[in-house]
Design an enzyme around this catalytic site. Structure first.
Site, mmCIF file in Angstrom:
data_model
loop_
_atom_site.group_PDB
_atom_site.id
_atom_site.type_symbol
_atom_site.label_atom_id
_atom_site.label_comp_id
_atom_site.label_asym_id
_atom_site.label_seq_id
_atom_site.Cartn_x
_atom_site.Cartn_y
_atom_site.Cartn_z
ATOM 1 N N ASP A 170 4.116 8.314 -4.207
ATOM 2 C CA ASP A 170 3.843 7.063 -4.909
ATOM 3 C C ASP A 170 2.555 6.379 -4.422
ATOM 4 O OD1 ASP A 170 4.329 5.010 -6.647
ATOM 5 O OD2 ASP A 170 5.862 4.040 -5.426
ATOM 6 N N HIS A 171 1.867 5.773 -5.350
ATOM 7 C CA HIS A 171 0.623 5.040 -5.047
ATOM 8 C C HIS A 171 -0.350 5.848 -4.185
ATOM 9 C CE1 HIS A 171 0.899 1.195 -7.063
ATOM 10 N NE2 HIS A 171 2.194 1.279 -6.884
ATOM 11 N N GLU A 277 1.966 10.200 -12.981
ATOM 12 C CA GLU A 277 2.024 8.809 -13.415
ATOM 13 C C GLU A 277 0.700 8.146 -13.076
ATOM 14 O OE1 GLU A 277 5.555 6.500 -12.870
ATOM 15 O OE2 GLU A 277 4.465 4.749 -12.158
ATOM 16 N N LYS A 319 8.839 -8.947 -4.885
ATOM 17 C CA LYS A 319 9.688 -7.924 -4.280
ATOM 18 C C LYS A 319 11.143 -8.382 -4.118
ATOM 19 C CE LYS A 319 6.306 -5.089 -3.649
ATOM 20 N NZ LYS A 319 6.249 -3.807 -4.324
ATOM 21 N N HIS A 352 7.111 -0.819 -12.118
ATOM 22 C CA HIS A 352 7.102 -0.865 -10.652
ATOM 23 C C HIS A 352 7.701 -2.184 -10.188
ATOM 24 C CE1 HIS A 352 3.850 2.360 -9.741
ATOM 25 N NE2 HIS A 352 4.545 2.666 -10.808
HETATM 26 ZN ZN LIG Z 1 3.324 -0.084 -7.979
#
Ligand SMILES: [Zn+2]
Length: 498
Positions: A170-171, A277, A319, A352
């Site tokens: 991810d990222h 992605e 978050k 996300h």
């Molecule tokens: Zn993200």
């Protein structure tokens, strides 16, 4: 022998030391493999003839003669070599391509949550992305790609899961990180080109804008492709007028070049199919429908085969707590994004910071006809911290105080509206009430964002202050850990239509 005999035999002779996970028992020919839990750690137990048993690293518990053949019962370590051997025997332990199925990512910062995650997915037609960690998270948890993937696969083995699952690096921001993740066997790559997205152009005047614009290679060529182009999206018509088009090109063209470069690398380097992605969610401004359209048309024109697209959607995405903003307004704007995706086809929209955004899920799922991906991570850590609060209140109080001390420093990389003064004073709440802190946004975010500091904290002798104790509590109270966590993830999954 069959599975039942194995369990009975193991129980009879070893129950003082180990408890077998009955769902984990797998056989291949006459060899048996399962996970067992001891006082301090888990092990892979194998029953196999010497030639196979010797390939695995561990200690022999017993040698037996069964039907005139030698059989070894061996306690093996949960290490990378043993897992690689196991993955060769049981191919379902390898992550795979997801494609355009509804999917859900369950980031697991401690690396012990997969069995609970799988329990939540049971009966749901949603493709689980069980190994999912960003480069930033790994530096905060002191983990690496291999560890993240291995931990998730051991979790699949423990749970006896034979279905498909994905592994999302991810990222990822550059080719070096992509290569490392691909080498470790990741099957999904989330490219984050945010370092290449032009920022601060909102404040520039016409002249400054056109100066910058003129420096973009092939700007006229790209402009000619889109200028005054109309797209009928649902009831609306989107048009690339000169002013907005130039701004979009200015914002995204370098980022798109970077994506193309990374994709070309992956296509050559990664053997087999992979999910890609593209994420522009960590950008300063909301992605407009027109920018969405441009990004997708450009990616397609340049031959990038991607499955997911994460945009910066309208609203305040913080978050570990609910969506902040006008849900109706989000729904209106999102329906346009969903319509663009339906119109062009071939990719899913990805959300996300998806932890605990319960009000948004039904909209996201409905508007995309479930053609969507959602990422969560911090919410699993919060459930784990909650179990610590329930089972070892004194430890939780220490962690909470430490988090308060570190909050100002740690909040820097996040967009938050946390107000520490709204968190109840620890001295005034009883042990039984500690878990209720996890219902309050400010205390959720306090523990959510300080996880790296908490996990990394060491004393003068270099020993972890909290980390080992957190693992121990969750190990000792595994049933509660799995129950709380799977219930919480279930709450997320139930709001999706699949
Ligand atoms: Zn993200």
């Amino acid at each position: 022998m069959n599975k039942q005999d194995i369990l009975q035999y193991f129980d009879k002779h070893y129950s003082d030391r180990y408890k077998a996970y009955s769902s984990s028992i797998k056989s291949e020919k006459d060899n048996y493999f399962f996970m067992a839990k001891g006082d301090k750690e888990k092990n892979l137990i194998i029953l196999a003839p010497p030639n196979l048993a010797n390939e695995f690293e561990g200690e022999n518990l017993e040698e037996k003669i069964v039907d005139e053949n030698k059989l070894i019962i061996k306690k093996c370590y949960l290490n990378h070599l043993n897992l690689s051997l196991l993955r060769e025997i049981f191919p379902w332990l390898n992550p795979s391509f997801c494609g355009l199925k509804p999917s859900f990512g369950t980031g697991d910062r401690l690396g012990i949550a997969t069995p609970a995650h799988l329990q939540a997915f049971k009966g749901k037609d949603i493709f689980p992305i069980l190994a999912q960690q960003s480069v930033r998270e790994m530096s905060r948890t002191e983990r690496n790609w291999q560890k993240v993937l291995d931990d998730a696969i051991w979790g699949c083995f423990e749970e006896g899961y034979e279905g498909p699952f994905g592994a999302d690096a991810d990222h990822v921001k550059n080719i070096k990180e992509l290569k490392e993740a691909a080498d470790c066997g990741f099957t999904m790559f989330t490219l984050d080109p945010s370092d290449f997205i032009s920022k601060g152009i909102e404040g520039l005047n016409e002249q400054e804008l056109s100066q910058l614009y003129n420096k973009i290679p092939k700007n006229k060529e790209i402009e000619n492709l889109y200028l005054n182009k109309k797209s009928k999206i649902g009831e609306q018509e989107l048009i690339f007028d000169e002013k907005s088009l130039r701004k979009i090109i200015l914002t995204y063209s370098e980022a798109l070049n970077h994506v193309v470069e990374c994709y070309e690398f992956l296509k050559d380097y990664k053997k087999g199919k992979f999910d890609l992605e593209i994420s522009v969610d960590e950008t300063p401004t909301v992605t407009s429908p027109l920018a969405h359209l441009f990004i997708v048309l450009e990616l397609q024109r340049r031959g990038v085969d991607f499955q997911n697209l994460a945009l910066h959607f309208l609203g305040d995405w913080q978050k570990g707590i609910e969506y902040i903003g006008d849900v109706k307004q989000f729904a209106r704007e999102f329906s346009l994004h969903a319509a663009i995706a339906k119109n062009i086809e071939g990719y899913k929209l990805s959300l996300h910071t998806g932890s605990d955004k319960f009000s948004v899920y039904p909209i996201f799922s409905r508007e995309t006809d479930s053609l969507c991906h959602i990422k969560t991570a911090g919410t699993s850590w919060l459930e784990e911290a909650k179990v610590v609060a329930m089972k070892d209140p004194a430890l939780y109080r220490e962690i909470h105080r430490f988090a308060l001390e570190n909050f100002e420093k740690d909040r820097a990389s996040y967009n938050l509206t946390t107000d520490l003064s709204r968190i109840p004073d620890l001295d005034e709440i009883s042990d039984n009430e500690l878990a209720s802190l996890f219902k309050q946004n400010d205390s959720r975010q306090l523990i959510h964002i300080t996880y790296g500091s908490i996990l990394k904290a060491k004393d003068d002798r270099g020993k972890y202050i909290y980390k080992d104790r957190i693992y121990k509590i969750l190990f000792d109270y595994e049933e509660e850990h799995y129950r709380e966590l799977s219930n919480h993830i279930k709450r997320h999954l139930e709001l999706l239509r699949a």
